[in-house]
Motif scaffolding. Structure first.
Motif: not given
Length: 358
Positions: A2-16
């Motif tokens: 979901t968009t909310a889950e993506i936004i929470s990952l963006i907050a960590t600054k690391e997407l792998n």
């Protein structure tokens, strides 16, 4: 996801190792993030930002040609893209200014109204079958392994050659692009669209000469020669614009006029040394012109006889028929012989270029 889950990952600054393929993402800010092996294949991104992000092995590919942009108003400003893929992507109104792109592929992509100002392409960057239109390549750096070719430029033109589209590109960027344009210091520059449009021929001259240098280095001689001709034509348009500059003195403008005339004649008669067709037409025109003059000045010389004499003159072969007729005919005889020798030399030069480029 979901968009909310993506936004929470963006907050960590690391997407792998994320699979974000086949979805629509709008208004997301990946700025400053590090994205590794993130798959956006077949996804549609609108008004998303990757400013100052690091993208490694990310894919923005499409499965095939599409008429609808899958990257619309996306900002890669000051981003670093390594081993990223844009194969078959349709990219519109997107910002690649100050970006560093290494080992990427834009094969079969469609790129329209994008800004590559001071973008740095390095490593092997593929543009095979890509179509670039209405996009700024001003001060874009293309590394030695970048395979951008003439065929990549739609209709063989760059953005600055179309006043209407260039004005739209400059003025409407805040509407269709990525918002208010700021420079690399995140400051809105004090610039005038009217001044930019006026300077477009100077920019176009720089772009074509840069591309000519790139193609010469890569051995793409035909592309380089075409780019050279385009650069000379842009140079002429730039000098014509200079004539309206009130800051230039009268003698400078007179010098510009002289250079404009020389540039125009070189293009008209020889295609700047690149057009065999124009060279042959110039040769034929010279023969016919002097044949007409000789038939008019030397009585009762028939035009066909004058044509034969004119052809001989071009090869430096003297004709007794023209001896002691008049000082004018003697002078014209000498002038044509001189022109013939010069044209023969230029013809050899152009022919040599054509053979070398084949």
């Amino acid at each position: 996801m979901t968009t909310a889950e993506i936004i929470s990952l963006i907050a960590t600054k690391e997407l792998n190792d994320l699979d974000l393929s086949g979805i629509t993402l709008e208004g997301l800010d990946f700025g400053g993030c590090t994205l590794t092996k993130v798959n956006f294949k077949g996804s549609t991104l609108r008004h998303c930002s990757f400013e100052e992000a690091v993208l490694d092995c990310c894919s923005f590919e499409c499965s095939g040609k599409t008429d609808t942009p899958n990257l619309q108003s996306v900002s890669f400003k000051k981003a670093t893209l390594i081993n990223c893929r844009f194969r078959y992507a349709n990219i519109a109104w997107s910002d690649f200014r100050y970006a560093r792109i290494d080992q990427a592929t834009f094969e079969d992509s469609t790129i329209d109204f994008c800004d590559f100002y001071r973008c740095f392409f390095e490593g092997v960057v593929l543009f095979k079958h890509a179509k670039i239109s209405n996009s700024s390549l001003y001060y874009t750096y293309f590394g030695d392994a970048t395979n951008l070719r003439r065929e990549n430029l739609v209709d063989g033109r760059i953005l600055q050659q179309n006043k209407k589209n260039y004005t739209k590109f400059l003025v409407d960027w805040h509407t269709y692009g990525t918002g208010v344009r700021t420079n690399d210091m995140k400051v809105v520059s004090d610039w005038s669209p009217d001044a930019a449009v006026k300077a477009r021929w100077s920019d176009a001259e720089d772009i074509y000469k840069t591309l000519t240098g790139l193609w010469n280095e890569r051995g793409f001689n035909a592309d380089a020669n075409w780019g050279y001709v385009q650069g000379r034509r842009m140079e002429r348009r730039r000098m014509m614009t200079d004539l309206t500059d009130k800051k230039l003195g009268i003698w400078t403008k007179i010098g510009r006029v002289w250079h404009i005339i020389g540039n125009s004649l070189s293009d008209l008669f020889f295609g700047y040394g690149e057009s065999m067709f124009k060279m042959i037409l110039t040769y034929i025109f010279t023969v016919l012109l002097f044949a007409f003059i000789f038939s008019s000045e030397v009585s009762p010389l028939h035009y066909l006889e004058a044509l034969g004499i004119s052809l001989k003159n071009m090869a430096g072969v003297d004709s007794e028929v023209l001896h002691d007729v008049s000082p004018l005919v003697d002078m014209l005889n000498l002038v044509q012989t001189t022109i013939g020798v010069l044209l023969t030399g230029i013809f050899g030069f152009i022919l040599g270029n054509k053979i070398r480029n084949q």
